[in-house]
Design an enzyme around this catalytic site. Structure first.
Site, PDB file in Angstrom:
ATOM      1  CB  CYS A 113      -0.942  -0.007   1.194  1.00 18.35           C
ATOM      2  SG  CYS A 113      -2.003  -1.476   1.256  1.00 18.35           S
ATOM      3  CG  HIS A 255      -3.328   3.046   1.577  1.00 16.03           C
ATOM      4  ND1 HIS A 255      -3.793   2.512   0.396  1.00 16.03           N
ATOM      5  CD2 HIS A 255      -3.488   2.067   2.517  1.00 16.03           C
ATOM      6  CE1 HIS A 255      -4.221   1.276   0.613  1.00 16.03           C
ATOM      7  NE2 HIS A 255      -4.043   0.991   1.884  1.00 16.03           N
ATOM      8  CG  ASN A 285      -6.721  -1.319   1.015  1.00 20.46           C
ATOM      9  OD1 ASN A 285      -5.951  -1.054   0.097  1.00 20.46           O
ATOM     10  ND2 ASN A 285      -6.284  -1.614   2.239  1.00 20.46           N
TER      11      ASN A 285
END
Length: 330
Positions: A113, A255, A285
């Site tokens: 990420c 993020h 995500n």
């Protein structure tokens, strides 16, 4: 030393959209439960025969190139930030071939990420030391292929997507990648991982073992505590090094992991909600894709203005986290 700036950006997501109601048909959950705890309402999932992260990366890259009418042959380097390659040896070369960037060197960067943040930083170093002029960076992941769809702790969180940016050399006084701050704590790697596990039996008399990668494993509570404590500190340290304050920042782009994390980090920094760039509710995500995906959407919606200061921070598996501060030039 020459400067560097982002001159274009593009993104791509799969066609298939899975909302929370559909997820609740797979595991015991509900739309209310998911939205309350994560802020996610739906996510995109890549399906189809022989479809991979390369297809999404290609689409995002071509959109970034087309926006500025750049010939792929002008690209000197391609960095593909991904943790879900089509080939374990790397997928950047496949993207290079698919977009027709025959003169470009290409390699993968694996930082989950935080991948797109590290891609920005890596590309900037190559440009500032004079090695390359035009660099294509891509954050792309298809973590749906690595999810245990019977595990409601993880299957509700992740989606697939890709985002690309072109970073170009410029005069030093026009530099728009202002600074960065990076960190890793490998002692905590088990808190978010896709681990390799060997079989507990040998295949032959030579005692050779084979195994396979497991599904995504995550300790959600620990990841939350890590992000909320480490990310604000990274941002403040980066801003201090640039002699900037949080009041100088126009946009905060984190993020897109979880609504609670985004809000907690913003609160610790005393950043107003209207300064937070987020599309988490639509895509979930998307790992390395989440930052460029949100950045491109904000740009398309005329949310970002030229000369805006944007703080970008990624965090996740490794555990790795980092911040880059940019001035928007598109």
């Amino acid at each position: 030393m020459q400067g560097a700036q982002i001159i274009s950006i593009g993104s791509a997501v799969p066609d298939l959209c899975i909302n929370n109601k559909e997820i609740s048909q797979i595991v015991e959950t509900s739309d209310e439960w998911i939205v309350t705890r994560t802020g996610i309402q739906e996510r995109r999932v890549l399906t189809g025969t022989n479809k991979s992260v390369v297809d999404l990366a290609y689409s995002a890259a071509m959109k970034a190139l087309d926006k500025i009418h750049m010939d792929p042959l002008e690209i000197d380097l391609i960095i593909l930030a991904t943790s879900s390659p089509n080939d374990l040896f790397g997928s950047a070369s496949q993207v290079q071939a698919k977009i027709g960037a025959a003169r470009a060197v290409a390699f993968d960067l694996t930082a989950a990420c935080s991948g797109f943040v590290l891609a920005i930083v890596t590309a900037t170093q190559f440009i500032q030391n004079g090695s390359y002029k035009n660099i294509l960076i891509i954050g792309a992941d298809v973590l749906s292929k690595w999810i245990d769809w019977s595990d409601r702790k993880t299957c509700i969180l992740f989606g697939d997507g890709a985002g690309a940016a072109i970073i170009q050399a410029c005069y030093e006084e026009d530099n728009a990648i202002l600074g960065f701050q990076l960190n890793t704590d490998g002692k905590q790697y088990k808190k978010l991982s896709i681990t390799y596990k060997e079989n507990n039996y040998s295949l032959n008399t030579l005692k050779l073992f084979q195994g396979q990668f497991q599904y995504i494993s995550m300790n959600g509570k620990e990841v939350y505590k890590f992000a909320v404590s480490k990310v604000p500190a990274s941002i403040i340290k980066c801003l201090n090094a640039l002699h900037l304050s949080i009041q100088d920042v126009n946009w905060l782009l984190l993020h897109q992991a979880n609504k609670r994390i985004l809000q907690a980090v913003a609160n610790r920094l005393s950043v107003d909600n209207y300064k937070i760039i987020s599309n988490l509710s639509k895509y979930g995500n998307t790992s390395a894709a989440s930052i460029p995906l949100a950045l491109d959407e904000a740009w398309q919606n005329n949310q970002i203005a030229k000369e805006d200061i944007i703080v970008i921070s990624g965090f996740g598996a490794g555990l790795t986290w980092g911040t880059v501060v940019i001035k928007w030039k598109c």
